[in-house]
Each structure stands twice: as C-alpha cells, then as structure tokens.
Design a protein around this motif. Sequence first.
Motif, PDB file in Angstrom:
ATOM      1  N   THR A 145      73.344  20.567  42.405  1.00 18.27           N
ATOM      2  CA  THR A 145      73.098  21.614  43.385  1.00 18.27           C
ATOM      3  C   THR A 145      72.006  21.243  44.381  1.00 18.27           C
ATOM      4  O   THR A 145      71.606  22.056  45.195  1.00 18.27           O
ATOM      5  CB  THR A 145      72.687  22.918  42.673  1.00 18.27           C
TER       6      THR A 145
ATOM      7  N   VAL B  24      69.689  18.923  47.326  1.00 17.59           N
ATOM      8  CA  VAL B  24      69.833  18.254  48.618  1.00 17.59           C
ATOM      9  C   VAL B  24      69.888  16.747  48.366  1.00 17.59           C
ATOM     10  O   VAL B  24      69.114  16.213  47.581  1.00 17.59           O
ATOM     11  CB  VAL B  24      68.650  18.596  49.535  1.00 17.59           C
ATOM     12  N   THR B  25      70.800  16.065  49.039  1.00 17.79           N
ATOM     13  CA  THR B  25      70.966  14.635  48.814  1.00 17.79           C
ATOM     14  C   THR B  25      70.816  13.852  50.112  1.00 17.79           C
ATOM     15  O   THR B  25      71.012  14.386  51.201  1.00 17.79           O
ATOM     16  CB  THR B  25      72.351  14.302  48.213  1.00 17.79           C
TER      17      THR B  25
ATOM     18  N   THR C 225      71.198  13.029  55.538  1.00 18.02           N
ATOM     19  CA  THR C 225      71.051  14.133  54.593  1.00 18.02           C
ATOM     20  C   THR C 225      72.377  14.854  54.447  1.00 18.02           C
ATOM     21  O   THR C 225      73.059  15.127  55.435  1.00 18.02           O
ATOM     22  CB  THR C 225      69.972  15.115  55.070  1.00 18.02           C
TER      23      THR C 225
ATOM     24  N   ASN D 211      74.625  17.898  51.805  1.00 20.96           N
ATOM     25  CA  ASN D 211      74.698  18.775  50.637  1.00 20.96           C
ATOM     26  C   ASN D 211      76.149  18.973  50.203  1.00 20.96           C
ATOM     27  O   ASN D 211      76.474  19.934  49.523  1.00 20.96           O
ATOM     28  CB  ASN D 211      74.020  20.126  50.903  1.00 20.96           C
ATOM     29  N   SER D 212      77.023  18.043  50.628  1.00 20.47           N
ATOM     30  CA  SER D 212      78.442  18.101  50.255  1.00 20.47           C
ATOM     31  C   SER D 212      78.762  17.039  49.214  1.00 20.47           C
ATOM     32  O   SER D 212      79.781  16.365  49.283  1.00 20.47           O
ATOM     33  CB  SER D 212      79.327  17.908  51.491  1.00 20.47           C
TER      34      SER D 212
ATOM     35  N   SER E  73      64.102  14.846  53.387  1.00 13.03           N
ATOM     36  CA  SER E  73      65.324  15.531  53.828  1.00 13.03           C
ATOM     37  C   SER E  73      65.328  15.709  55.339  1.00 13.03           C
ATOM     38  O   SER E  73      66.326  15.437  56.010  1.00 13.03           O
ATOM     39  CB  SER E  73      65.432  16.893  53.141  1.00 13.03           C
TER      40      SER E  73
ATOM     41  N   GLY F 197      66.532  22.325  46.545  1.00 12.27           N
ATOM     42  CA  GLY F 197      67.710  23.093  46.935  1.00 12.27           C
ATOM     43  C   GLY F 197      67.632  23.549  48.380  1.00 12.27           C
ATOM     44  O   GLY F 197      66.574  23.506  49.017  1.00 12.27           O
ATOM     45  N   TYR F 198      68.770  23.995  48.904  1.00 11.34           N
ATOM     46  CA  TYR F 198      68.837  24.488  50.285  1.00 11.34           C
ATOM     47  C   TYR F 198      69.816  25.652  50.308  1.00 11.34           C
ATOM     48  O   TYR F 198      71.008  25.493  50.032  1.00 11.34           O
ATOM     49  CB  TYR F 198      69.311  23.384  51.227  1.00 11.34           C
TER      50      TYR F 198
ATOM     51  N   TYR G 136      64.775  25.802  52.404  1.00  9.90           N
ATOM     52  CA  TYR G 136      64.617  25.042  51.168  1.00  9.90           C
ATOM     53  C   TYR G 136      64.219  25.976  50.028  1.00  9.90           C
ATOM     54  O   TYR G 136      63.509  26.967  50.230  1.00  9.90           O
ATOM     55  CB  TYR G 136      63.553  23.960  51.333  1.00  9.90           C
TER      56      TYR G 136
END
Length: 303
Positions: free
Chosen positions: A18, A20-21, A36, A38-39, A83, A148-149, A154
């Motif tokens: 879950t 942020v990547t 960045t 988040n998918s 991020s 997380g986002y 954030y």
Amino acid sequence: MTDIDPRALRTAFGAFMTGVTVVTAKDGDNAPLGFTANSFTSVSLNPPLVLVCLANSSSNYDALVAAEGFAVNVLSETQMDVSNTFARPAEDRFADVGWRDGPQGAPILDGVSAWFDCRMHKVTEAGDHVILIGEVCAFDSTAAPGLGYVRGAYVTPSMAAQAASQATDLAVTALIEHEGHVLLVDDTQGGMMLPETLATSGEGASAAVARLLQATCPSAKAGFVYSVYEDPKRGRQHIAFLCQAAEPEAMKGTFVPLSRHALDDISDPAMLTMLERFSAESAVGEFGIYYGDQSRGEVRAIV
C-alpha cells in the motif's frame, strides 16, 4: 525461473503493497532513471510477477519499455522528499539520493522499506499507459514502516496514530511479528498477552509504542495501526500497532508461532480475536484495520 520463496514474498507484499514506490531502471547508456508510482501490484506468486503502470507521455517511456528489467522501491515513512524528487521533472533525480545496483542491475534506493528487483517479463499497451510486468528475481524488506498517499496527502503510521489517540486513558498494544512468529509476554493471570502499555499524561500513541518497543523488542518498528477499539467499562481506548521485528530476540517475552496451542494461552478475549484475525490475514497476505469496541466492530480492508 529464479528461486524465490513464495511465503517470504507473500509476507513482503502484504506488509508493503500500500506504500508509495519509486520505479527505477537503467537506460541504453546505463544511466539510472526513475519515477514515483503508486500503481504497484502483485500479479502472481508462481511465477513471482508484479506490475507497474507508466504514462505514454512520460519522458522515461522509451527507455523503460526497452529496459531489460526494473526495480520497485517501496519508500519508508521518512522519505517524502525522495517521493517528491522522483515525482517532479529534474535534470538528475539521483544526485542527492543514495543508491546501489541491485542483483539484476536496476538501482536500489537506500533506506527503503522494501525493494523488488525484476526481469522484464512483458510489456502491454493499455490506453494512455503501458503496463510493465516484471518477474521478481530478488527482493528484501525491512522493519521500517512504509509511506502512504491518500487523497492528495502523505500518510504515515505516526500520523494515523495521532489522529486515533484522542482518549484520555489510552492503552497501546504492539503486535510484533517476525517470520510468522509473534511476541507474547506473561500476563498477571497465568496466561499470555501481547506487549501493552498505558500512555502517560501528555504522551501520544506514537511515543507510547516507541517506548513499549524499546522495553520489549528494540529491533522492532511500528507499522500501521492494526486495531482501534474502546473498552467502555474501563473508560479506555485501545490502539494496536502491527510491528515488524528485524530479529527474533526480545528483552521480554518469547516469539511463538501462531498455532492453536499458543492462542489458547491468550487470556484477553480482544487480543485473542486480534491474533486470530492476524493469523487468517497473514495466510493470504491481505490485511485490514479493525474499528469498534471489544466485542463488536468492522474490519476495513487496506487497499
């Protein structure tokens, strides 16, 4: 196919999916690139596949679709600046970020909660995006909680705890896990319980759980809030944190497997229910947050 332990991979997915990547790779000149995202989604455990989505308009499009592989770096809660760096246009996004080459050659960022180094498995066009499917060849995870986002902002475990801890009398519980084992300590009734402490006057939940972990299992770090419930009879609010221990060693208590025998020793009904839920959720790698009181409430899935 790379020899990947499915159980360890499932645990890593369940703990960090879950967050942020930052997706990283190397271009044709062997220069690092990244963005960045988040998918990030788990596709398969056998073979171990993950996917990320990239906009067709991205400046990284040509290099990424032609890359031999990519890495997914799950950021820790202290890496908001990282991020932001990889989310905005910049001449050299790696200039102020520590990194190294992963086992497959993609850049692995320093200080992340987890990373997955992947060989490119398939590239699929999907409307105005392209789906990059990678085979996980190597990965690692730490006890550091993820970033997380949500709804344009954030979110960190400490923020969630501060929002939840509004009661005057606050009990903080640590569900400390290490490779399928949880830390249990003696209670005062001849049974076992999860480590717990009462927050002192003016002390928030984040500070209380940090103090509790230091006294019981210093290698552990608090992750997300796992359970929030009220005890009306005692006028007490309970907040339980799901924590990850880097080592199976504790100053108090013992790490035990989540067996029926271990659960039979839990004297507190609310803790027993929490551990039974954790055992079931760990088996499938999908977790939720409980809201309610000691006997009735709901579990809201983390998606």
